[in-house]
Design a protein around this motif. Sequence first.
Motif, PDB file in Angstrom:
ATOM      1  N   VAL B  32       0.770  -1.218  -0.080  1.00 30.98           N
ATOM      2  CA  VAL B  32       0.021   0.160  -0.105  1.00 30.98           C
ATOM      3  C   VAL B  32       0.713   1.182  -0.119  1.00 30.98           C
ATOM      4  N   LEU B  33       2.033   1.390   0.667  1.00 26.47           N
ATOM      5  CA  LEU B  33       3.018   2.493   0.446  1.00 26.47           C
ATOM      6  C   LEU B  33       4.429   1.694   0.078  1.00 26.47           C
ATOM      7  N   GLY B  50      -4.892  13.232  -3.777  1.00 29.51           N
ATOM      8  CA  GLY B  50      -4.549  11.928  -4.650  1.00 29.51           C
ATOM      9  C   GLY B  50      -6.023  10.969  -4.665  1.00 29.51           C
ATOM     10  N   PRO B  51      -6.110  10.021  -5.761  1.00 28.35           N
ATOM     11  CA  PRO B  51      -7.139   9.497  -5.894  1.00 28.35           C
ATOM     12  C   PRO B  51      -7.287   8.546  -4.707  1.00 28.35           C
ATOM     13  N   SER B  52      -8.745   7.987  -4.460  1.00 24.65           N
ATOM     14  CA  SER B  52      -9.113   7.259  -3.416  1.00 24.65           C
ATOM     15  C   SER B  52      -8.587   6.012  -3.614  1.00 24.65           C
ATOM     16  N   GLY B  53      -7.662   5.498  -2.541  1.00 28.81           N
ATOM     17  CA  GLY B  53      -6.944   4.092  -2.344  1.00 28.81           C
ATOM     18  C   GLY B  53      -5.769   4.320  -2.576  1.00 28.81           C
ATOM     19  N   TYR B 227      -1.232   5.059  -6.196  1.00 35.23           N
ATOM     20  CA  TYR B 227      -0.659   3.794  -6.081  1.00 35.23           C
ATOM     21  C   TYR B 227       0.287   3.691  -5.052  1.00 35.23           C
ATOM     22  N   GLY B 228       0.340   4.423  -3.970  1.00 39.02           N
ATOM     23  CA  GLY B 228       1.112   4.243  -2.610  1.00 39.02           C
ATOM     24  C   GLY B 228       2.320   4.970  -2.912  1.00 39.02           C
ATOM     25  N   ARG B 247      -0.079  11.924 -14.521  1.00 37.20           N
ATOM     26  CA  ARG B 247      -1.195  11.425 -13.590  1.00 37.20           C
ATOM     27  C   ARG B 247      -1.667  12.529 -12.513  1.00 37.20           C
ATOM     28  N   THR B 248      -0.862  13.584 -12.318  1.00 33.24           N
ATOM     29  CA  THR B 248      -1.209  14.691 -11.657  1.00 33.24           C
ATOM     30  C   THR B 248      -2.302  15.596 -12.489  1.00 33.24           C
TER      31      THR B 248
END
Lengths: 364, 257
Positions: B32-33, B50-53, B227-228, B247-248
Amino acid sequence: MDNTTTIDAKSSVKPPVSSVGVVGWARANLFNSWFNSILTLLTLLLLWKVIPPFVNWAFIDSLWWSTSAECKAAEGACWSIIPAKYRYILFGLYPYDSQWRPFLAIIILIGLLFYSRNRAHWKKSLAYAWLVGLILMGLLLRGGILGLASVESTLWGGLPLTLLLSVFGLTAAYPLGVLLALGRQSEMPAIKSICIIYIEMIRGVPLITLLFMSSIVFPLFLPEGVSINAILRAQVAIIMFTAAYIAEVVRGGLQGMATGQFEAAESLGLNYYQTMRLVILPQALKIVIPPTVSQLISALKDTSLVVIIALYDLLKTTQTTLSDPDWMGFSSEAYIFVALIYFACCYFMSSYSRRLEEELDTGL
Amino acid sequence: MNDKATAADNQLSDDAIIEIKGMHKWFGEFHVLQDINLTVQKRERIVICGPSGSGKSTLIRCINRLEEHQRGSIVVDGIELTNDIKNIEKVRTEVGMVFQHFNLFPHLTIVENLALGPIWVRKVPKKEAEETAMYYLEKVQIAEQAQKFPGQLSGGQQQRVAIARSLCMAPKVMLFDEPTSALDPEMIKEVLDVMIDLAREGMTMLVVTHEMGFAKSVAHRVLFMDYGQIVEQNTPDEFFDNPEHDRTKLFLSQILH
Ligand SMILES: Nc1ncnc2c1ncn2[C@@H]1O[C@H](COP(=O)(O)OP(=O)(O)OP(=O)(O)O)[C@@H](O)[C@H]1O
Ligand SMILES: [Mg+2]
């Protein structure tokens, strides 16, 4: 424009008559379909068959202060058995002349219970009052000092015994049950498995078995010459049994707690014990007040099982009374009497718990 | 108001209060990180988006050990987070946390909620703790509710109480995990105002939020996670005007329409 006038806050239009009052209520609840109407009529018929004869028996044809001979000739209930025998029912084999002592002990206990009902009285002084009260009750029952004749615990019986087993049993079982519930949730495998094994073993066995074990099996393990008081052994069995059930009830409450509560407490820096004591348990225990009280009430009634290890609790003294040839055959009356005593105790607990729930309600 | 908040920017002291190095965390098999490196200076204010998750909550929860990391190091105010429970408790007393769902203690009154930590953790006498509590309740403009229970307050009021509860511990760092996203729109401002006040007083803050207005006016740095990973970090002006990564850009185009 017209619309605004139709909305009148103080409308004077009344609801139709048939939907209010006794008639409305009966129509809505008792006769709202043909099936319910039939059930209502059948119930009324049944009540008509049962209630008048009972009232006749219990109050009209009944005798209250007669001899047993008069009773046998009478039609109705013979409540006379109670004034004639209440001392034995309430105090069992306790020496007749000293029965004021258990009586006083019960009065102290009831006094303390009622005083403790009010949460404003829950201070340190109350704990001391209980301590003093309990010692006093013990001394009164036991005697042997201050010129009170000593009374063997084998002679204790009736209501004092039932109350003793219940009050001690419940007050000891409750904290023990909470500890077991916490242990069962513990992250330490040893503690967790001990608690699970304990809870599951106890719950897998009827109370009667535990009582037998405490009176027959347990003494086998004691060294020669050491014997433990039968009442104490029964008491321990009741505590162990009740605690296991309380533990499961409390566990339900703990599982119902949102993780956010743990996290908020921890993020303030509270340690495990503080988190549990100050944040989690006050909420979890409150949620489970109703099932906890059910457990405690059934534990109180279960104390009557101690007869099987030859203790004379309230129920047993009543039974014994009924074997008196003079008063044989009046068991309904005697049992109704003890039932009322049990009911009073249980009702005290459930009404207290309802009040506690209301007081602890904080709107979330 | 915004100008004042940013006025302190230049006075960032350069001793770090949080140092995260090569930190990884897994939930079971799920990474996750991934290789998080982050240094937070005293008085610095960081907004994380950042996006959810993407792991935003998990990251800030690692800082007060509500989540345990498996690799790398996290040092808070000179204390390294390990399994040592004493250290963890010490860090938690220095780090305040505000949750999305407030997490007030429903069985305690507002003032008791605030005084609980100081009394039991800092061993402050009850009376003094309650005075401090009232001071912070004044500050979040809710003193008149002190004797009520949390269930009797609106969401915005509850969140302000939650902030005050953390402040009562006199923390060196405040973590916010989406403090306004459970609130009705009309209550968001009252909570953001409290946070802006806090920023003006020089509190070190890590804020997970999608309130980009808040980020622009208050943050020294904006981190973007996906994505962590920390994909990009920059000053708010640069971050919003010239995002580097695709992505940003995608994320910003989705939240700023
Ligand atoms: N206790 C847990 N066990 C397993 N997986 C978890 C756990 N907590 C979070 N996750 C997963 O880890 C990932 C990151 O979660 P996290 O809550 O940090 O995301 P987030 O960026 O805060 O998202 P959001 O904006 O939705 O709050 C998610 O995919 C989530 O499903
Ligand atoms: Mg999150």
